[in-house]
Scaffold this active site. Structure first.
Site, mmCIF file in Angstrom:
data_model
loop_
_atom_site.group_PDB
_atom_site.id
_atom_site.type_symbol
_atom_site.label_atom_id
_atom_site.label_comp_id
_atom_site.label_asym_id
_atom_site.label_seq_id
_atom_site.Cartn_x
_atom_site.Cartn_y
_atom_site.Cartn_z
ATOM 1 N N LYS A 63 0.827 -1.207 0.000
ATOM 2 C CA LYS A 63 0.000 0.000 0.000
ATOM 3 C C LYS A 63 0.862 1.259 0.000
ATOM 4 O O LYS A 63 0.614 2.193 -0.782
ATOM 5 C CB LYS A 63 -0.920 -0.014 1.224
ATOM 6 C CG LYS A 63 -1.963 -1.116 1.192
ATOM 7 C CD LYS A 63 -2.789 -1.128 2.471
ATOM 8 C CE LYS A 63 -3.817 -2.228 2.457
ATOM 9 N NZ LYS A 63 -4.634 -2.249 3.699
ATOM 10 N N CYS A 79 -0.517 0.730 6.274
ATOM 11 C CA CYS A 79 -0.873 -0.108 7.422
ATOM 12 C C CYS A 79 -1.717 -1.293 6.969
ATOM 13 O O CYS A 79 -2.435 -1.206 5.973
ATOM 14 C CB CYS A 79 -1.692 0.684 8.446
ATOM 15 S SG CYS A 79 -0.912 2.171 9.086
ATOM 16 N N ASP A 80 -1.622 -2.366 7.717
ATOM 17 C CA ASP A 80 -2.528 -3.486 7.486
ATOM 18 C C ASP A 80 -2.630 -4.345 8.726
ATOM 19 O O ASP A 80 -1.749 -4.299 9.600
ATOM 20 C CB ASP A 80 -2.097 -4.335 6.291
ATOM 21 C CG ASP A 80 -3.298 -4.977 5.616
ATOM 22 O OD1 ASP A 80 -3.745 -6.023 6.097
ATOM 23 O OD2 ASP A 80 -3.799 -4.427 4.625
ATOM 24 N N GLN A 81 -3.713 -5.107 8.792
ATOM 25 C CA GLN A 81 -3.959 -6.007 9.908
ATOM 26 C C GLN A 81 -4.345 -7.381 9.407
ATOM 27 O O GLN A 81 -5.060 -7.511 8.405
ATOM 28 C CB GLN A 81 -5.099 -5.500 10.792
ATOM 29 C CG GLN A 81 -4.713 -4.419 11.770
ATOM 30 C CD GLN A 81 -5.879 -4.052 12.668
ATOM 31 O OE1 GLN A 81 -6.989 -3.852 12.201
ATOM 32 N NE2 GLN A 81 -5.620 -3.934 13.957
#
Length: 203
Positions: A63, A79-81
């Site tokens: 991203k 960001c990522d989860q």
């Protein structure tokens, strides 16, 4: 001055929760969602046996890199989860029936919210961090689940856990280990420390 005029900060995300976390911390930034094929990246990571923390970093990096290509002078935050429960990776539910099934699967169990943040500038990654909050859901009743789904509605399909801890989702839990910003999608204190070291925020 709390924040330098340059570099510009860009959040490569459409997440309202992430925006709210950074805005509450006083950051000035632009939010631009990054079009990446998250499902493809996750599938490849799982097929190759890549650990969840590394997979989350891959997603966050993709991203940030996508947005940084447009503006290499900007400091881009990706960001990522990933939600992992007993070795199973969960995705955002497609609809409310899927959200119900997911919450039933997580009920009474502990899961990890693997939360990665990556910063890009000048054509490359300049910083990364992973936080792993641990979340234990209580053994809530089906009646509570019905009321919860009715109250929250389609917004649950925008969360990897089918819950919003900043809302009624807090009532799903018996125990939480980890700080709230990381649960909401941004490991905030490590990010702020990096921004100070990078000269973006005042020391």
């Amino acid at each position: 001055m709390m924040q330098a005029d340059l570099p510009r900060i860009v959040l490569a995300s459409a997440s309202t929760a992430r925006r709210a976390v950074l805005e509450a911390a006083g950051l000035r930034f632009e939010a631009l969602p990054a079009a990446v094929d998250e499902a493809e990246i996750k599938a490849a990571a799982q097929a190759e046996g890549i650990p969840p923390a590394d997979a989350a970093l891959m997603l966050a990096d993709a991203k940030a890199e996508r947005i940084a290509r447009r503006d290499p002078e900007a400091l881009v935050i990706g960001c990522d989860q990933l939600l992992v429960c007993e070795g199973v990776w969960f995705d955002k539910p497609a609809d409310l029936p899927a959200a119900r099934a997911q919450l039933q699967a997580l009920r009474g169990r502990t899961h990890d919210l693997v939360t990665a943040v990556v910063c890009h500038r000048h054509g490359g990654r300049v910083w990364q961090h992973v936080a792993v909050p641990r979340m234990t859901m209580r053994d809530f009743s089906n009646a509570f689940l019905d009321a919860y789904l009715a109250a929250e509605g389609e917004v649950l399909t925008r969360s990897v856990g089918a819950y919003r801890l900043e809302g009624l989702g807090a009532q799903l839990f018996a125990r939480i280990q980890g700080d709230q910003p990381a649960i909401l999608g941004v490991p905030l204190l490590p990010l702020l420390a990096f921004l100070r070291q990078h000269g973006v925020l005042a020391t």
